[in-house]
Scaffold this motif. Structure first.
Motif, PDB file in Angstrom:
ATOM      1  N   PHE A  64     -16.317  14.226  17.417  1.00 35.21           N
ATOM      2  CA  PHE A  64     -16.216  15.367  16.513  1.00 35.21           C
ATOM      3  C   PHE A  64     -14.806  15.942  16.484  1.00 35.21           C
ATOM      4  CE2 PHE A  64     -20.618  14.930  16.001  1.00 35.21           C
ATOM      5  CZ  PHE A  64     -20.916  15.575  14.840  1.00 35.21           C
ATOM      6  N   LEU A  65     -14.086  15.853  17.610  1.00 32.41           N
ATOM      7  CA  LEU A  65     -12.711  16.353  17.573  1.00 32.41           C
ATOM      8  C   LEU A  65     -11.822  15.436  16.756  1.00 32.41           C
ATOM      9  CD1 LEU A  65     -11.943  17.915  21.015  1.00 32.41           C
ATOM     10  CD2 LEU A  65     -12.565  18.960  18.872  1.00 32.41           C
ATOM     11  N   ILE A  66     -12.054  14.113  16.856  1.00 32.55           N
ATOM     12  CA  ILE A  66     -11.254  13.194  16.046  1.00 32.55           C
ATOM     13  C   ILE A  66     -11.541  13.432  14.569  1.00 32.55           C
ATOM     14  CG2 ILE A  66     -10.963  10.770  15.445  1.00 32.55           C
ATOM     15  CD1 ILE A  66     -11.422  10.154  18.428  1.00 32.55           C
ATOM     16  N   MET A  67     -12.848  13.647  14.262  1.00 39.47           N
ATOM     17  CA  MET A  67     -13.198  13.914  12.873  1.00 39.47           C
ATOM     18  C   MET A  67     -12.543  15.206  12.393  1.00 39.47           C
ATOM     19  SD  MET A  67     -17.079  12.602  12.694  1.00 39.47           S
ATOM     20  CE  MET A  67     -17.688  14.062  11.994  1.00 39.47           C
ATOM     21  N   PHE A  68     -12.498  16.204  13.269  1.00 37.43           N
ATOM     22  CA  PHE A  68     -11.853  17.483  12.920  1.00 37.43           C
ATOM     23  C   PHE A  68     -10.370  17.265  12.627  1.00 37.43           C
ATOM     24  CE2 PHE A  68      -9.223  20.670  15.218  1.00 37.43           C
ATOM     25  CZ  PHE A  68      -9.154  21.603  14.208  1.00 37.43           C
ATOM     26  N   ALA A  69      -9.721  16.466  13.505  1.00 37.28           N
ATOM     27  CA  ALA A  69      -8.294  16.228  13.320  1.00 37.28           C
ATOM     28  C   ALA A  69      -8.042  15.489  12.009  1.00 37.28           C
ATOM     29  CB  ALA A  69      -7.753  15.419  14.500  1.00 37.28           C
ATOM     30  N   LEU A  70      -8.845  14.443  11.758  1.00 35.58           N
ATOM     31  CA  LEU A  70      -8.660  13.682  10.520  1.00 35.58           C
ATOM     32  C   LEU A  70      -8.941  14.555   9.305  1.00 35.58           C
ATOM     33  CD1 LEU A  70     -10.190  10.211  11.336  1.00 35.58           C
ATOM     34  CD2 LEU A  70      -7.796  10.822  11.066  1.00 35.58           C
ATOM     35  N   GLY A  87       1.117  16.522  -0.552  1.00 35.10           N
ATOM     36  CA  GLY A  87       0.484  16.914   0.703  1.00 35.10           C
ATOM     37  C   GLY A  87       1.301  16.430   1.884  1.00 35.10           C
ATOM     38  N   PRO A  88       0.789  16.644   3.120  1.00 35.61           N
ATOM     39  CA  PRO A  88       1.587  16.289   4.297  1.00 35.61           C
ATOM     40  C   PRO A  88       1.841  14.782   4.370  1.00 35.61           C
ATOM     41  CG  PRO A  88      -0.650  16.890   4.910  1.00 35.61           C
ATOM     42  CD  PRO A  88      -0.505  17.208   3.470  1.00 35.61           C
ATOM     43  N   ASN A  89       3.105  14.366   4.416  1.00 37.75           N
ATOM     44  CA  ASN A  89       3.406  12.941   4.538  1.00 37.75           C
ATOM     45  C   ASN A  89       4.642  12.691   5.388  1.00 37.75           C
ATOM     46  OD1 ASN A  89       5.334  13.863   2.863  1.00 37.75           O
ATOM     47  ND2 ASN A  89       4.947  12.449   1.185  1.00 37.75           N
ATOM     48  N   ARG A  90       5.015  13.654   6.231  1.00 43.28           N
ATOM     49  CA  ARG A  90       6.245  13.497   7.010  1.00 43.28           C
ATOM     50  C   ARG A  90       5.970  13.060   8.436  1.00 43.28           C
ATOM     51  NH1 ARG A  90      10.406  12.790   3.808  1.00 43.28           N
ATOM     52  NH2 ARG A  90       9.139  12.987   1.965  1.00 43.28           N
ATOM     53  N   VAL A  91       4.880  13.547   9.035  1.00 40.46           N
ATOM     54  CA  VAL A  91       4.635  13.295  10.463  1.00 40.46           C
ATOM     55  C   VAL A  91       3.806  12.027  10.612  1.00 40.46           C
ATOM     56  CG1 VAL A  91       3.988  14.397  12.610  1.00 40.46           C
ATOM     57  CG2 VAL A  91       4.451  15.791  10.614  1.00 40.46           C
ATOM     58  N   GLN A  98      -0.096  14.685  11.723  1.00 43.66           N
ATOM     59  CA  GLN A  98       0.013  16.110  11.441  1.00 43.66           C
ATOM     60  C   GLN A  98      -0.813  16.964  12.408  1.00 43.66           C
ATOM     61  OE1 GLN A  98       2.069  17.172   8.883  1.00 43.66           O
ATOM     62  NE2 GLN A  98       1.732  19.239   9.637  1.00 43.66           N
ATOM     63  N   PRO A  99      -2.091  16.580  12.714  1.00 43.00           N
ATOM     64  CA  PRO A  99      -2.870  17.412  13.648  1.00 43.00           C
ATOM     65  C   PRO A  99      -2.220  17.548  15.007  1.00 43.00           C
ATOM     66  CG  PRO A  99      -4.232  15.654  12.733  1.00 43.00           C
ATOM     67  CD  PRO A  99      -2.887  15.483  12.164  1.00 43.00           C
ATOM     68  N   VAL A 100      -1.526  16.469  15.476  1.00 49.46           N
ATOM     69  CA  VAL A 100      -0.845  16.559  16.776  1.00 49.46           C
ATOM     70  C   VAL A 100       0.248  17.609  16.702  1.00 49.46           C
ATOM     71  CG1 VAL A 100       0.388  15.254  18.519  1.00 49.46           C
ATOM     72  CG2 VAL A 100      -1.352  14.133  17.140  1.00 49.46           C
ATOM     73  N   ALA A 101       1.030  17.538  15.627  1.00 48.08           N
ATOM     74  CA  ALA A 101       2.102  18.515  15.455  1.00 48.08           C
ATOM     75  C   ALA A 101       1.533  19.930  15.361  1.00 48.08           C
ATOM     76  CB  ALA A 101       2.902  18.181  14.199  1.00 48.08           C
ATOM     77  N   ASP A 102       0.434  20.067  14.618  1.00 45.33           N
ATOM     78  CA  ASP A 102      -0.204  21.389  14.503  1.00 45.33           C
ATOM     79  C   ASP A 102      -0.659  21.889  15.864  1.00 45.33           C
ATOM     80  OD1 ASP A 102       0.177  21.539  11.840  1.00 45.33           O
ATOM     81  OD2 ASP A 102      -1.818  20.821  11.284  1.00 45.33           O
ATOM     82  N   GLY A 103      -1.254  20.969  16.642  1.00 44.49           N
ATOM     83  CA  GLY A 103      -1.758  21.364  17.963  1.00 44.49           C
ATOM     84  C   GLY A 103      -0.634  21.836  18.859  1.00 44.49           C
ATOM     85  N   ILE A 104       0.489  21.086  18.868  1.00 38.57           N
ATOM     86  CA  ILE A 104       1.617  21.487  19.719  1.00 38.57           C
ATOM     87  C   ILE A 104       2.155  22.842  19.261  1.00 38.57           C
ATOM     88  CG2 ILE A 104       3.971  20.886  20.365  1.00 38.57           C
ATOM     89  CD1 ILE A 104       3.097  17.953  20.151  1.00 38.57           C
TER      90      ILE A 104
END
Lengths: 416, 123
Positions: A64-70, A87-91, A98-104
């Motif tokens: 469920f966390l992977i689904m949330f991130a995706l 939309g987001p296409n840089r990270v 993008q979710p990793v960057a958001d999390g950090i």
């Protein structure tokens, strides 16, 4: 048993995708037994039970966390495409990291707690919000024999635990000591209790027809094909279609998503109950909302869309758990689509819609389901049931939504 | 059966710990690398730049309460329906089915009454 044997089993397991998750779990348990034999002790059964439980829990939370991130990327991508941008296409590739960057970013942000806030409750609220959302997915049957716990009162448990998020939202709004927060929380409560009724009612109808409250039993009741190709899903009966639509919109409202996102309507209430939250506490709210949304749509798949059953007989070669997630992904896409398309409701419209349309329609669906059952669940029942649903639909539409057409009847309400 | 509830209990414990881990990490980060710099305006209640006046936790319009009351009636009603739902149409005798329908009709009547009284109008 030795390690080589365990390794040899991996390709065998991969050859039968239908039972892959179950066999994978067995493999992990055998691995633990092998570890025990390496040290020279027989692993006691309670340790195996505990490992079994931990594997299940970690798998559910991870999926469920992977689904949330995706979903957080996917949603922004789809919204962007709907608005004619990229939309987001840089990270990372296609913006997938993008979710990793958001999390950090969320982790390193300063956590600002207002001076006047009730600090303890302000801290507790996101945790109270996340706990029920994380527990809900445990009840869903993901595939044949793939259910973590098969509670005989599954549906009741789902709604009982799911109601915890209402308390959390009010805790958040009340403890922030902010006018926007408390208005947002009040609205959220009014909205969520109003839409809880059609939500629970439509689930009760399905349970009445299936004769069980267990999600697995409900999925099994939808097995088989009519005339050899037409799936027996409840969504393909008139009462089931109505209940499914009611459930879908109530689920939208329960998870505070657009077009029912009045509690967070940024043009009126800044961010509603989230106004005074920052840093990872905000991220926890966000996570709880998405996981809860997946859970409730998973329940929709279970109740109406045949759960893990394949839509056509010749498609059964695709493993059952894949079907569950395909349907869930389709629903998730439709949620974003609705968000990209529909404008936000006005609060009086929203409350009217809940009480004057959805609740009576859920009663109508119940009567119609009873007629469908007692007419023998065949084509005759189908016709009677369709008539019994259509009459209230047009009558309510006439009474509710055609009266206020004249322009001078319109009142503009500020938030109160 | 006991396995089910053991799993639920352990899941509850893990779900409680789960949000605390990133919160702890964020706290550690704030502690070691970027200490909080509180300020008068920064910690103030957000109100679009204005000073917040008057108490926040004021009385609200009674309408929310009416909705809550009507909600309570119907929510309890669904709780009463659940035992029937667990049996299913197949196992309910005709008398049982008629009694559910009577019960539902009473509730529909109460909904109609609330509607006629104007309780369902959002003012």
């Amino acid at each position: 048993m030795n390690f080589i044997d365990l390794l040899k089993r991996i390709p065998e397991i991969c050859k039968t995708p239908e039972t892959l998750p179950l066999e994978g779990k067995k493999l992990i348990l055998d691995f633990v037994t092998w570890l025990g034999s390496l040290v020279g002790i027989a692993v006691p059964p309670w340790v195996l039970t505990l490992v079994n439980i931990l594997v299940v829990i970690v798998a559910i939370i991870a999926v469920f966390l992977i689904m949330f991130a995706l979903m957080s990327v996917w949603e922004r991508k789809i919204l962007a495409r709907a608005q004619n941008r990229y939309g987001p296409n840089r990270v990372g590739p296609w913006g997938l990291f993008q979710p990793v960057a958001d999390g950090i970013k969320m982790l390193t942000k300063e956590d600002i707690v207002p001076r006047n806030a009730d600090k303890v409750v302000h801290f507790i609220a996101p945790i109270v919000m996340l706990v029920p959302a994380l527990i809900l997915p445990v009840l869903l049957p993901y595939g044949r024999g793939m259910v973590a716990i098969d509670l005989s009162v599954g549906i009741l448990f789902f709604f009982a635990v799911g109601a915890g998020s209402e308390v959390a939202i009010f805790l958040a709004g009340w403890s922030s000591r902010n006018k926007y927060s408390i208005l947002g929380a009040m609205r959220a409560i009014a909205q969520m209790i109003s839409y809880e009724l059609p939500l629970v009612m439509s689930a009760v109808i399905v349970a009445l027809v299936a004769g069980t409250l267990s999600p697995t039993g409900i999925v099994e009741a939808q097995g088989g094909y009519q005339f050899g190709f037409f799936p027996n899903w409840f969504v393909f009966t008139p009462w089931g279609f109505v209940a499914c639509v009611l459930f879908y919109f109530s689920a939208l409202a329960e998870s505070n998503r657009s077009p029912f996102d009045l509690p967070e309507g940024e043009s009126e209430l800044v961010a509603g109950h989230l106004t005074e939250y920052s840093g990872f506490k905000y991220a926890l709210f966000f996570m709880a909302e998405y996981v809860g949304m997946f859970a409730i749509n998973g329940l929709l798949v279970t109740l109406f869309l045949g759960g893990y059953q394949a839509p056509l007989p010749f498609l059964t070669f695709i493993p059952s758990w894949c079907w569950f997630f395909i349907k869930l992904a389709f629903l998730a896409f439709s949620l974003v689509w609705v968000r990209a398309t529909m404008p936000r409701f006005r609060i009086d419209q929203m409350m009217q819609f809940a009480w004057k349309f959805m609740l009576p329609m859920s009663f109508a669906a119940l009567f119609s389901a009873a007629a469908w059952h007692y007419a023998g669940r065949g084509l005759l029942g189908w016709g009677i049931s369709a008539v019994l649903v259509a009459i209230p639909y047009f009558a309510l539409g006439y009474f509710c939504f055609t009266r206020h057409h004249s322009a001078d009847n319109r009142r503009y309400l500020f938030s109160e | 059966m006991s396995y089910d509830y053991l799993l639920l209990t352990i899941f509850l414990a893990i779900a409680l710990i789960f949000p605390l881990v990133p919160l702890g990490l964020a706290w550690l980060w704030a502690r070691t690398l970027s200490p909080a710099k509180p300020g008068h305006d920064k910690q103030a209640t957000y109100e679009c730049g204005l000073e917040s006046e008057k108490p926040v936790q004021i009385q609200f319009q009674a309408h929310y309460y009416l909705y809550a009351l009507v909600f309570l009636v119907f929510d309890v009603e669904t709780v009463f329906l659940l035992p029937f739902a667990a049996m299913g149409f197949v196992n309910i005798p005709v008398v049982g089915f008629l009694s559910i329908m009577l019960f539902l009709l009473l509730l529909v009547e109460s909904l109609v009454w609330a509607w006629a009284k104007g309780i369902l109008e959002w003012k």
